[in-house]
Design an enzyme around this catalytic site. Structure first.
Site, PDB file in Angstrom:
ATOM      1  N   ASP A 111       0.822  -1.340   0.083  1.00 49.75           N
ATOM      2  CA  ASP A 111       0.158   0.014   0.047  1.00 49.75           C
ATOM      3  C   ASP A 111       0.713   1.305  -0.100  1.00 49.75           C
ATOM      4  O   ASP A 111       0.434   2.323   0.456  1.00 49.75           O
ATOM      5  CB  ASP A 111      -0.931  -0.092   1.254  1.00 49.75           C
ATOM      6  CG  ASP A 111      -2.191  -1.026   1.148  1.00 49.75           C
ATOM      7  OD1 ASP A 111      -2.377  -1.227  -0.054  1.00 49.75           O
ATOM      8  OD2 ASP A 111      -2.625  -1.629   2.032  1.00 49.75           O
ATOM      9  N   ASP A 166      -6.683  -3.755  -5.884  1.00 49.63           N
ATOM     10  CA  ASP A 166      -6.500  -2.348  -5.050  1.00 49.63           C
ATOM     11  C   ASP A 166      -5.245  -1.997  -5.495  1.00 49.63           C
ATOM     12  O   ASP A 166      -4.447  -0.876  -5.288  1.00 49.63           O
ATOM     13  CB  ASP A 166      -6.397  -2.487  -3.650  1.00 49.63           C
ATOM     14  CG  ASP A 166      -7.272  -3.596  -3.047  1.00 49.63           C
ATOM     15  OD1 ASP A 166      -8.062  -4.096  -3.612  1.00 49.63           O
ATOM     16  OD2 ASP A 166      -7.496  -3.426  -1.838  1.00 49.63           O
TER      17      ASP A 166
HETATM   18  N1  GLY Z   1      -7.446  -1.844   1.583  1.00 52.04           N
HETATM   19  C1  GLY Z   1      -8.084  -1.459   0.435  1.00 52.04           C
HETATM   20  C2  GLY Z   1      -9.600  -1.479   0.583  1.00 52.04           C
HETATM   21  O1  GLY Z   1     -10.052  -1.772   1.934  1.00 52.04           O
HETATM   22  O2  GLY Z   1     -10.106  -0.970  -0.246  1.00 52.04           O
END
Ligand code: GLY
Length: 387
Positions: A111, A166
């Site tokens: 992330d 994501d």
């Molecule tokens: N971790 C990314 C989301 O919850 O969208």
């Protein structure tokens, strides 16, 4: 028992029309956002919550994922700093960005883009200093270190064999780092991940799966899975919104029409499966969603569609992005008439299965709402100049 590939008979019926309530114009919404963010950072300086409980920010660390959401609060401050030109906001934005700087070398999570783009990325965009550039280059290189070969994808913190839709939100920082350091190998890492995601995480109808699993030895795609969606073969609305945004970013950095096609197909699926108000349920395939709306998916989609329209000149995406923004600016969603509510946008859900942030505010929902507002104001100003 639901049959495989179940879609509700009318997916739009899963997100019924909300009673919109009072509608704030975009300037009023921006003022309200400013008030909420100022209150949070005055009451809990240095804290970066992820979601609310009964409308109150939960100040402990996110217990589920390695902390991924600190960038969003910081990004809210950068948008407000640019928008208001108030030095107080700039000071706060710099202070919070500095708290996040060590994350540039964090190898524990996929992330890095979520953390550094809204913080140091926005700092650089406003003031392109060598220091900010170096933070972004290091962050991009750290993220690129997650490339798995022979699969050709950036792995998640779950397992070297896993990637998420994501992760498309975390390739922008690799493209940026590659551009700032003139490193074509780095650029290729980002392209490789985007191509793998397009091939395995996007279905023929433009819908996306949440997680793909690969054999790390051979690179063979094994199966789909989900964490926050309904089930492995379903379409999680927030993942779909991440796809619109992520493939748009990939197109902006590469000019590759395959990336544009992926962004458009993701956007078209979102539009065709969502009621006119633009706010989807958590998962379109769930035949009996527990809640009608997942407002953070809508906020991301609004920002993504405005970006897609800016990148392509296609007005339809602008119109739909603005429509979502208008819905979210009504007091069913914006918390302006909900006394004591600390977030900006209500009716978002973080993680239903784990019982976190259900029908609450989430920090990325607030962030992408403000980003979309900011983009809408820039578009309006541009149209005014051209008139
Ligand atoms: N971790 C990314 C989301 O919850 O969208």
């Amino acid at each position: 028992m639901a049959s495989p590939n179940t879609e509700p008979r009318d997916p739009k019926a899963a997100s019924p029309d909300p009673h919109l309530g009072r509608l704030l114009d975009f300037t009023e919404a921006m003022v309200f956002a400013q008030h909420q963010v100022r209150a949070l950072i005055t009451q809990g300086p240095g804290q970066m919550p992820t979601y609310t409980k009964n409308g109150h920010w939960v100040l402990e660390d996110d217990p589920w994922a390695p902390t991924w959401s600190g960038g969003f609060l910081t990004g809210l401050m950068w948008i407000l700093a640019r928008h208001t030109q108030d030095p107080w906001w700039r000071q706060q934005a710099e202070r919070y960005s500095e708290l996040l700087e060590p994350r540039k070398s964090d190898t524990s999570t996929h992330d890095i883009g979520f953390v550094l783009e809204p913080s140091w990325g926005r700092w650089y965009d406003l003031d392109p200093t060598p220091r900010a550039r170096d933070v972004l280059i290091e962050g991009g290189r750290t993220m690129a270190g997650r490339l798995q070969t022979p699969g050709g994808y950036l792995s998640t913190w779950v397992d070297p064999g896993s990637t998420f839709i994501d992760v498309m939100m975390n390739v922008g920082i690799i493209f940026r780092a590659a551009a700032y350091s003139n490193d074509s190998a780095l650029h290729d890492v980002a392209v490789t991940h985007c191509r793998t995601s397009r091939r395995y995480l996007m279905r023929g109808d433009g819908s996306t799966l949440h997680e793909g699993w690969f054999d790390t030895e051979t690179g063979e795609f094994l199966r789909s899975a989900t964490h926050q969606g309904w089930r492995a073969d379903s379409t999680w609305s927030r993942g779909q919104a991440w796809a619109i945004y992520g493939f748009t970013t990939a197109y902006q950095y590469t000019g590759d029409t395959d990336m544009l096609d992926a962004a458009r197909r993701a956007a078209d699926f979102y539009i065709s499966h969502t009621s006119g108000h633009g706010v989807p349920p958590n998962d379109w395939s769930d035949p009996a969603p527990a809640l009608p709306w997942e407002a953070s998916a809508a906020a991301i989609a609004a920002a993504a569609m405005l970006r897609l329209s800016i990148a392509t000149g296609l007005d339809d995406y602008q119109a739909y992005g603005l429509r979502i923004l208008t819905t979210l600016s009504s007091t069913e969603f914006i918390a302006a008439d909900t006394p004591g509510w600390q977030g900006i946008i209500r009716h978002a859900t973080y993680h239903q299965r784990n019982g976190l942030g259900i029908d609450e505010s989430v920090m990325w929902g607030d962030y992408y709402f403000l980003e979309a507002l900011d983009l809408a104001q820039q578009l309006t100003a541009k149209a005014g100049q051209q008139a």
